[in-house]
Design a protein around this motif. Structure first.
Motif, PDB file in Angstrom:
ATOM      1  N   THR A  44       1.031  -1.047  -0.068  1.00 15.93           N
ATOM      2  CA  THR A  44       0.010   0.034   0.109  1.00 15.93           C
ATOM      3  C   THR A  44       0.851   1.262  -0.091  1.00 15.93           C
ATOM      4  O   THR A  44       1.714   1.284   0.740  1.00 15.93           O
ATOM      5  CB  THR A  44      -0.977   0.013   1.210  1.00 15.93           C
ATOM      6  N   TYR A  45       0.662   2.137  -0.955  1.00 13.32           N
ATOM      7  CA  TYR A  45       1.461   3.291  -0.939  1.00 13.32           C
ATOM      8  C   TYR A  45       0.504   4.509  -1.387  1.00 13.32           C
ATOM      9  O   TYR A  45      -0.598   4.349  -1.921  1.00 13.32           O
ATOM     10  CB  TYR A  45       2.661   3.188  -1.698  1.00 13.32           C
ATOM     11  N   GLU A  46       0.905   5.541  -1.103  1.00  9.78           N
ATOM     12  CA  GLU A  46       0.241   6.806  -1.398  1.00  9.78           C
ATOM     13  C   GLU A  46       0.887   7.680  -2.554  1.00  9.78           C
ATOM     14  O   GLU A  46       2.192   7.771  -2.439  1.00  9.78           O
ATOM     15  CB  GLU A  46       0.161   7.879  -0.099  1.00  9.78           C
ATOM     16  N   VAL A  47       0.150   8.391  -3.531  1.00 10.13           N
ATOM     17  CA  VAL A  47       0.488   9.048  -4.530  1.00 10.13           C
ATOM     18  C   VAL A  47      -0.308  10.109  -4.750  1.00 10.13           C
ATOM     19  O   VAL A  47      -1.292  10.457  -4.021  1.00 10.13           O
ATOM     20  CB  VAL A  47       0.440   8.246  -5.820  1.00 10.13           C
ATOM     21  N   LEU A  48       0.050  11.337  -5.465  1.00 12.01           N
ATOM     22  CA  LEU A  48      -0.550  12.686  -5.525  1.00 12.01           C
ATOM     23  C   LEU A  48      -1.223  12.569  -6.775  1.00 12.01           C
ATOM     24  O   LEU A  48      -0.885  12.073  -7.746  1.00 12.01           O
ATOM     25  CB  LEU A  48       0.525  13.636  -5.364  1.00 12.01           C
ATOM     26  N   ASP A  49      -2.469  12.467  -6.589  1.00  7.40           N
ATOM     27  CA  ASP A  49      -3.647  12.613  -7.889  1.00  7.40           C
ATOM     28  C   ASP A  49      -3.184  13.869  -8.477  1.00  7.40           C
ATOM     29  O   ASP A  49      -3.274  14.921  -7.898  1.00  7.40           O
ATOM     30  CB  ASP A  49      -4.879  12.483  -7.457  1.00  7.40           C
ATOM     31  N   VAL A  58      -2.960   3.692  -2.936  1.00  3.48           N
ATOM     32  CA  VAL A  58      -3.182   2.336  -3.984  1.00  3.48           C
ATOM     33  C   VAL A  58      -2.562   1.273  -3.294  1.00  3.48           C
ATOM     34  O   VAL A  58      -1.618   1.116  -2.775  1.00  3.48           O
ATOM     35  CB  VAL A  58      -2.125   3.048  -4.871  1.00  3.48           C
ATOM     36  N   ASN A  59      -3.294   0.289  -3.535  1.00  5.18           N
ATOM     37  CA  ASN A  59      -3.128  -1.128  -2.928  1.00  5.18           C
ATOM     38  C   ASN A  59      -2.949  -2.076  -4.191  1.00  5.18           C
ATOM     39  O   ASN A  59      -3.558  -2.062  -5.150  1.00  5.18           O
ATOM     40  CB  ASN A  59      -4.409  -1.732  -2.274  1.00  5.18           C
ATOM     41  N   THR A  60      -1.765  -2.711  -4.096  1.00  2.00           N
ATOM     42  CA  THR A  60      -1.361  -3.713  -5.107  1.00  2.00           C
ATOM     43  C   THR A  60      -0.974  -5.090  -4.386  1.00  2.00           C
ATOM     44  O   THR A  60      -0.591  -5.300  -3.399  1.00  2.00           O
ATOM     45  CB  THR A  60      -0.028  -3.299  -5.979  1.00  2.00           C
ATOM     46  N   SER A  61      -1.139  -6.007  -5.135  1.00  5.17           N
ATOM     47  CA  SER A  61      -0.837  -7.257  -4.631  1.00  5.17           C
ATOM     48  C   SER A  61      -0.317  -8.459  -5.596  1.00  5.17           C
ATOM     49  O   SER A  61      -0.838  -8.270  -6.823  1.00  5.17           O
ATOM     50  CB  SER A  61      -1.922  -8.191  -3.684  1.00  5.17           C
ATOM     51  N   SER A  62       0.297  -9.473  -5.383  1.00  3.56           N
ATOM     52  CA  SER A  62       1.046 -10.315  -6.408  1.00  3.56           C
ATOM     53  C   SER A  62       1.196 -11.663  -5.813  1.00  3.56           C
ATOM     54  O   SER A  62       1.364 -11.651  -4.547  1.00  3.56           O
ATOM     55  CB  SER A  62       2.091  -9.925  -7.213  1.00  3.56           C
ATOM     56  N   ASN A  63       0.940 -12.680  -6.230  1.00  5.24           N
ATOM     57  CA  ASN A  63       1.310 -14.040  -6.103  1.00  5.24           C
ATOM     58  C   ASN A  63       2.305 -14.722  -6.958  1.00  5.24           C
ATOM     59  O   ASN A  63       2.279 -14.540  -8.191  1.00  5.24           O
ATOM     60  CB  ASN A  63       0.029 -15.049  -6.117  1.00  5.24           C
TER      61      ASN A  63
END
Length: 129
Positions: A44-49, A58-63
């Motif tokens: 989970t990280y934060e970005v400037l729109d 923004v949440n990302t996940s990967s297997n």
């Protein structure tokens, strides 16, 4: 992370106490059947729109399914892993109830982490024929 183990030798000593109570303990040798690891990474990280000027999470996940050495900086997993088992059991007629603690050594070095061993607590029920 998940790794497949196959126990092939468990040597236990069992002591029978009064009224069906038993205590036991011993050693186990486990063989690492596969050095493939399955990892689930969530970030989970934060970005400037750029449109609204607000901060957005923004949440990302990967297997991933990879070889142990590829995943952990070219460090091979141990093939033979030693451990121990201790427990207490209670027998009533044809039924046996036990509480067991299993502890195994480290699979190998993981990013300078020393506590990468396997521990399991099991509540077992048995029917004796």
């Amino acid at each position: 992370m998940r790794q497949i183990l196959q126990s092939f030798i468990i040597l236990l000593i069992k002591y029978h106490i009064k009224n069906g109570v038993q205590i036991f303990g011993g050693v186990s040798l486990n063989y690492c059947e596969s050095d493939r690891v399955i990892s689930n990474i969530e970030e989970t990280y934060e970005v400037l729109d750029t449109i609204s000027g607000n901060i957005v999470s923004v949440n990302t996940s990967s297997n991933n399914k990879e070889d142990y050495a590829d995943f952990f900086n070219n460090t091979d997993a141990k093939k033979l892993i030693a451990g121990f088992q201790i427990g207490i059991a209670y027998k009533i007629d044809k039924f046996n109830f036990s509480l067991r603690l299993d502890n195994n050594d480290s699979f190998g070095r993981i990013y300078n982490t020393k506590n990468n061993y396997n521990q399991a607590v099991q509540l077992c029920t048995e029917i004796i024929f």
